[in-house]
Design an enzyme around this catalytic site. Structure first.
Site, PDB file in Angstrom:
ATOM      1  N   GLU A  71       0.857  -1.191   0.000  1.00 38.79           N
ATOM      2  CA  GLU A  71       0.000   0.000   0.000  1.00 38.79           C
ATOM      3  C   GLU A  71       0.889   1.235   0.000  1.00 38.79           C
ATOM      4  O   GLU A  71       1.811   1.353   0.820  1.00 38.79           O
ATOM      5  CB  GLU A  71      -0.924   0.003   1.232  1.00 38.79           C
ATOM      6  CG  GLU A  71      -1.827   1.227   1.227  1.00 38.79           C
ATOM      7  CD  GLU A  71      -2.914   1.227   2.295  1.00 38.79           C
ATOM      8  OE1 GLU A  71      -3.047   0.231   3.039  1.00 38.79           O
ATOM      9  OE2 GLU A  71      -3.629   2.251   2.375  1.00 38.79           O
ATOM     10  N   ASP A 146      -2.950  12.124  -2.360  1.00 35.54           N
ATOM     11  CA  ASP A 146      -3.107  13.584  -2.336  1.00 35.54           C
ATOM     12  C   ASP A 146      -3.442  14.092  -3.747  1.00 35.54           C
ATOM     13  O   ASP A 146      -2.767  13.731  -4.709  1.00 35.54           O
ATOM     14  CB  ASP A 146      -1.822  14.237  -1.827  1.00 35.54           C
ATOM     15  CG  ASP A 146      -1.516  13.797  -0.402  1.00 35.54           C
ATOM     16  OD1 ASP A 146      -2.376  13.976   0.471  1.00 35.54           O
ATOM     17  OD2 ASP A 146      -0.415  13.233  -0.169  1.00 35.54           O
ATOM     18  N   THR A 216     -12.314   5.907   5.554  1.00 33.18           N
ATOM     19  CA  THR A 216     -11.322   6.708   6.280  1.00 33.18           C
ATOM     20  C   THR A 216     -11.788   8.163   6.318  1.00 33.18           C
ATOM     21  O   THR A 216     -12.759   8.527   5.652  1.00 33.18           O
ATOM     22  CB  THR A 216      -9.933   6.651   5.612  1.00 33.18           C
ATOM     23  OG1 THR A 216     -10.008   7.286   4.341  1.00 33.18           O
ATOM     24  CG2 THR A 216      -9.438   5.226   5.475  1.00 33.18           C
ATOM     25  N   TYR A 218     -10.661  10.651   4.929  1.00 31.04           N
ATOM     26  CA  TYR A 218     -10.618  11.325   3.631  1.00 31.04           C
ATOM     27  C   TYR A 218     -11.882  11.042   2.830  1.00 31.04           C
ATOM     28  O   TYR A 218     -12.466  11.934   2.219  1.00 31.04           O
ATOM     29  CB  TYR A 218      -9.363  10.902   2.857  1.00 31.04           C
ATOM     30  CG  TYR A 218      -8.123  11.385   3.555  1.00 31.04           C
ATOM     31  CD1 TYR A 218      -7.715  12.707   3.414  1.00 31.04           C
ATOM     32  CD2 TYR A 218      -7.402  10.549   4.392  1.00 31.04           C
ATOM     33  CE1 TYR A 218      -6.606  13.175   4.092  1.00 31.04           C
ATOM     34  CE2 TYR A 218      -6.292  11.008   5.071  1.00 31.04           C
ATOM     35  CZ  TYR A 218      -5.902  12.317   4.920  1.00 31.04           C
ATOM     36  OH  TYR A 218      -4.807  12.784   5.600  1.00 31.04           O
ATOM     37  N   GLU A 219     -12.310   9.766   2.842  1.00 31.53           N
ATOM     38  CA  GLU A 219     -13.538   9.431   2.130  1.00 31.53           C
ATOM     39  C   GLU A 219     -14.728  10.124   2.799  1.00 31.53           C
ATOM     40  O   GLU A 219     -15.572  10.718   2.119  1.00 31.53           O
ATOM     41  CB  GLU A 219     -13.747   7.915   2.121  1.00 31.53           C
ATOM     42  CG  GLU A 219     -15.025   7.531   1.401  1.00 31.53           C
ATOM     43  CD  GLU A 219     -15.126   6.034   1.105  1.00 31.53           C
ATOM     44  OE1 GLU A 219     -14.384   5.247   1.721  1.00 31.53           O
ATOM     45  OE2 GLU A 219     -15.942   5.681   0.246  1.00 31.53           O
TER      46      GLU A 219
HETATM   47  C1  SAM Z   1      -4.696  11.896   1.669  1.00 27.96           C
HETATM   48  S1  SAM Z   1      -3.759  10.812   2.644  1.00 27.96           S
HETATM   49  C2  SAM Z   1      -4.648   9.259   2.531  1.00 27.96           C
HETATM   50  C3  SAM Z   1      -4.237   8.274   3.593  1.00 27.96           C
HETATM   51  C4  SAM Z   1      -4.934   6.911   3.565  1.00 27.96           C
HETATM   52  N1  SAM Z   1      -4.641   6.176   2.352  1.00 27.96           N
HETATM   53  C5  SAM Z   1      -6.414   7.049   3.776  1.00 27.96           C
HETATM   54  O1  SAM Z   1      -7.186   6.775   2.857  1.00 27.96           O
HETATM   55  O2  SAM Z   1      -6.802   7.426   4.892  1.00 27.96           O
HETATM   56  C6  SAM Z   1      -2.348  10.522   1.628  1.00 27.96           C
HETATM   57  C7  SAM Z   1      -1.203   9.901   2.395  1.00 27.96           C
HETATM   58  O3  SAM Z   1      -0.194   9.500   1.487  1.00 27.96           O
HETATM   59  C8  SAM Z   1       1.083   9.823   2.037  1.00 27.96           C
HETATM   60  N2  SAM Z   1       1.975   9.876   0.869  1.00 27.96           N
HETATM   61  C9  SAM Z   1       1.924  10.749  -0.158  1.00 27.96           C
HETATM   62  N3  SAM Z   1       2.819  10.414  -1.097  1.00 27.96           N
HETATM   63  C10 SAM Z   1       3.457   9.298  -0.646  1.00 27.96           C
HETATM   64  C11 SAM Z   1       4.492   8.484  -1.178  1.00 27.96           C
HETATM   65  N4  SAM Z   1       5.039   8.743  -2.373  1.00 27.96           N
HETATM   66  N5  SAM Z   1       4.897   7.430  -0.457  1.00 27.96           N
HETATM   67  C12 SAM Z   1       4.362   7.156   0.753  1.00 27.96           C
HETATM   68  N6  SAM Z   1       3.367   7.894   1.304  1.00 27.96           N
HETATM   69  C13 SAM Z   1       2.925   8.959   0.612  1.00 27.96           C
HETATM   70  C14 SAM Z   1       0.847  11.102   2.796  1.00 27.96           C
HETATM   71  O4  SAM Z   1       1.818  11.316   3.809  1.00 27.96           O
HETATM   72  C15 SAM Z   1      -0.554  10.834   3.386  1.00 27.96           C
HETATM   73  O5  SAM Z   1      -0.462  10.170   4.630  1.00 27.96           O
END
Ligand code: SAM
Length: 236
Positions: A71, A146, A216, A218-219
């Site tokens: 993931e 993001d 989550t 975000y959703e």
């Molecule tokens: C908007 S959040 C979504 C988190 C989670 N997947 C959820 O649905 O709750 C995006 C996450 O991706 C992480 N992230 C962004 N780019 C990444 C990368 N290239 N590798 C690892 N983590 C990353 C950010 O730090 C953040 O925690």
């Protein structure tokens, strides 16, 4: 002053570095459980980078040979923990760049006594590139990456042609790439990129909501703001 040659090369990455203060419960989880769940890696010049190295032996890390899921951007670990709990016969590794989120994740994994999950504090793209063998993953998940709304930031979006080629290479034949987003323009852009990638769409149009994906924040935030949620599912 550092000369241009001496300056470390920076990839365009899909995240910004944020201050990493942990709350007390994250501090406890980090102290008590990081050794169990955090995979040590060789880093490049940045604290979230991954140095070119021999890919990790995931069977040795999990002390068994089992299907492996990765993931990218695991956040606070809700999906990672749910997947690990639902599939004791599979192993899952989550890549996340924000240390407090990793601490929350290891706390949740420990609370459930899960042994089939690990976390890597690093850029997941570099992680797939350097730590994972080709054709070795059963699935790759990227939920609510993001959105990087401004056009000049679109190059930072996780789902890019290059990332899709890398994911396709790391999936085993038949392995699945699952993505979800609550931003329509990103969903449409992802679909264009994925349709042009070596991967094959599993559905005409959008995929049904992946039922193992927990809700989550975000959703929930997207739905509360009246946005639709788009799932995509592609197969190698
Ligand atoms: C908007 S959040 C979504 C988190 C989670 N997947 C959820 O649905 O709750 C995006 C996450 O991706 C992480 N992230 C962004 N780019 C990444 C990368 N290239 N590798 C690892 N983590 C990353 C950010 O730090 C953040 O925690």
């Amino acid at each position: 002053m550092v000369s241009a040659e001496a300056r470390p090369h920076r990839d365009v990455v899909s995240f910004v570095r944020r201050s990493a203060r942990m709350n007390p419960s994250q501090q406890r989880a980090w102290r008590d459980h990081r050794d169990t769940y955090l995979v040590d890696i060789l880093r490049d010049s940045m604290s979230t980078s991954v140095a070119p190295q021999v890919p990790l032996d995931w069977s040795a890390i999990f002390a068994r040979t089992a299907p492996l899921i990765a993931e990218i951007g695991a956040g606070n670990g809700d999906s990672l923990v749910a997947t690990a709990a639902a599939h004791p016969d599979m192993d899952i590794v989550g890549f996340e760049v924000f240390e407090p989120s990793i601490a929350s994740t290891v706390g949740k994994l420990a609370a459930q006594g899960l042994t089939n999950a690990r976390v890597v504090l690093a850029d997941g793209v570099q992680g797939l590139r350097h730590l994972v063998q080709p054709a070795s993953l059963d699935a790759v998940h990227a939920f609510f990456p993001d959105p990087w709304h401004k056009s000049r930031h679109h190059k930072r979006r996780l789902i890019s042609p290059e990332t899709c080629v890398l994911i396709a290479d790391r999936l085993r034949p038949g392995g699945l790439f699952r993505v979800a987003t609550d931003w329509e323009d990103y969903a449409l852009a992802m679909r264009d990129v994925l349709d042009a990638s070596p991967l094959t769409a599993m559905y005409d149009g959008w995929a049904p909501r992946f039922d193992e994906r927990p809700m989550t924040k975000y959703e929930a935030r997207g739905i509360a703001a009246g946005r639709a949620v788009y799932d995509l599912c592609y197969r190698r």
